[in-house]
Scaffold this motif. Structure first.
Motif, PDB file in Angstrom:
ATOM      1  N   ASP A   8       0.957  -1.016  -0.101  1.00  0.00           N
ATOM      2  CA  ASP A   8       0.070   0.302  -0.326  1.00  0.00           C
ATOM      3  C   ASP A   8       0.954   1.410  -0.524  1.00  0.00           C
ATOM      4  OD1 ASP A   8      -2.822  -0.757   0.617  1.00  0.00           O
ATOM      5  OD2 ASP A   8      -1.911  -2.568   1.717  1.00  0.00           O
ATOM      6  N   HIS A  10       0.818   3.326  -2.805  1.00  0.00           N
ATOM      7  CA  HIS A  10      -0.869   4.259  -3.101  1.00  0.00           C
ATOM      8  C   HIS A  10      -0.074   6.503  -2.965  1.00  0.00           C
ATOM      9  CE1 HIS A  10      -4.441   2.689  -1.812  1.00  0.00           C
ATOM     10  NE2 HIS A  10      -4.000   2.160  -1.234  1.00  0.00           N
ATOM     11  N   ASP A  36      -1.274  -1.825  -4.771  1.00  0.00           N
ATOM     12  CA  ASP A  36      -2.092  -0.301  -4.342  1.00  0.00           C
ATOM     13  C   ASP A  36      -1.096   0.215  -3.903  1.00  0.00           C
ATOM     14  OD1 ASP A  36      -4.718  -1.185  -4.294  1.00  0.00           O
ATOM     15  OD2 ASP A  36      -4.538  -1.023  -1.934  1.00  0.00           O
ATOM     16  N   HIS A  64      -6.752  -0.835  -5.991  1.00  0.00           N
ATOM     17  CA  HIS A  64      -6.099   0.592  -6.521  1.00  0.00           C
ATOM     18  C   HIS A  64      -5.891   0.501  -8.195  1.00  0.00           C
ATOM     19  CE1 HIS A  64      -7.553   3.803  -3.457  1.00  0.00           C
ATOM     20  NE2 HIS A  64      -8.253   2.771  -2.575  1.00  0.00           N
ATOM     21  N   HIS A 118      -2.685  -9.909  -2.073  1.00  0.00           N
ATOM     22  CA  HIS A 118      -3.761  -8.020  -1.299  1.00  0.00           C
ATOM     23  C   HIS A 118      -4.725  -8.194  -0.528  1.00  0.00           C
ATOM     24  CE1 HIS A 118      -3.833  -3.650  -1.632  1.00  0.00           C
ATOM     25  NE2 HIS A 118      -5.397  -3.853  -2.271  1.00  0.00           N
ATOM     26  N   HIS A 150      -3.760  -4.512   1.750  1.00  0.00           N
ATOM     27  CA  HIS A 150      -4.965  -3.300   1.801  1.00  0.00           C
ATOM     28  C   HIS A 150      -5.588  -3.143   2.772  1.00  0.00           C
ATOM     29  CE1 HIS A 150      -8.713  -3.365  -0.521  1.00  0.00           C
ATOM     30  NE2 HIS A 150      -9.364  -4.967   0.149  1.00  0.00           N
ATOM     31  N   HIS A 152      -3.897  -1.745   5.552  1.00  0.00           N
ATOM     32  CA  HIS A 152      -3.227  -1.322   6.086  1.00  0.00           C
ATOM     33  C   HIS A 152      -3.021  -0.858   7.632  1.00  0.00           C
ATOM     34  CE1 HIS A 152      -4.214   2.508   2.885  1.00  0.00           C
ATOM     35  NE2 HIS A 152      -4.359   1.026   2.461  1.00  0.00           N
TER      36      HIS A 152
HETATM   37 FE   FE2 Z   1      -4.771   0.029   0.244  1.00  0.00          FE
END
Ligand code: FE2
Length: 245
Positions: A8, A10, A36, A64, A118, A150, A152
């Motif tokens: 993640d 992001h 992600d 995402h 994920h 996923h 976090h």
């Molecule tokens: Fe995420």
């Protein structure tokens, strides 16, 4: 063998750069990324470029990544995620889009030790928040150790004698893995931590010692926040980086 496991990101360039410069990631044999890469943050194109330069990288896609690669519509997302996904799409070149489109679906078996996914082993988008859900995911793994992202949220689930339980992960926690136990472990998030601690988190797995270690590290949050605001992305995305929720 030394593995760095992270998730993640992001589109948070400052956090990803800090991970790759962290002294504890030096000499890694494999980097395992749990999905992600993009979404929420202000630097999708630079983050994709940096990912393309990581050697010995194994990865799975996140929800995402799928939306921003146009594999799924953003209408499935909450409004903040949808706005940032649509904005991210406008930033990408065709090459960037091809790169995230090619990210493999989880779960992926990495070697005789490890599976990565994920969300879960049974559904790449499923959020694991309980020991019951973790036990179902562990049952479907072909290796004794699995890593997922996923949520976090850094946590270690384990199944021993058919019972599944969890251990919260604190900074610098070292855990020796047991040969008669199966594990499903979340390293937390690099780019958007959500366990009330704004520091990024990742895991080192040493397969010779069969030991994992949780690491937290700070990064230049202010720079990322300024870029979020300058891009016109929702302000809450900047606030969350500070609060870790
Ligand atoms: Fe995420």
């Amino acid at each position: 063998m030394k593995y760095i496991i992270f998730s993640d990101v992001h589109s948070n360039l400052e956090a990803l750069q800090a991970l790759l410069h962290h002294k504890k990631t030096k000499g890694a044999d494999k980097f395992l990324f749990l999905g992600d890469m993009v979404g929420y943050g202000p630097d999708p194109e630079k983050v994709i470029k940096l990912f393309s330069q990581i050697k010995n990288l194994h990865l799975v896609r996140g929800n995402h990544d799928k939306v921003i690669a146009d594999l799924e519509p953003s209408s499935l997302f909450n409004p903040i995620a949808a706005v940032s996904a649509e904005w991210s799409k406008t930033r990408l070149s065709d090459k960037d889009r091809r790169f995230i489109k090619k990210m493999p679906r989880g779960p992926q078996v990495i070697d005789r030790f490890i599976t990565i996914c994920h969300g879960s082993s049974f559904d790449e988008d499923y959020y694991i928040f309980s020991s019951f859900e973790a036990s179902e995911s562990i049952k479907l793994m072909n290796t004794a150790i699995g890593f997922f992202g996923h949520t976090h949220y850094p946590i270690l689930y384990y199944t021993r004698n058919e019972k599944t339980d969890s251990l919260p992960m604190k900074e610098n926690t070292k855990i020796k893995l047991d040969a008669n136990t199966r594990y499903l472990i979340n390293p937390g998030s690099i780019g958007q931590p959500r366990d009330k601690n704004p520091a990024s988190s990742f895991i080192i797995f040493n397969s010779d010692k069969m030991e994992i270690q949780f690491i937290r590290f700070p990064y230049e949050i202010k720079s990322t926040q300024e870029k979020i605001m300058a891009a016109g992305l929702p302000e809450i995305l900047a606030t969350r980086l500070e609060t870790g929720i």
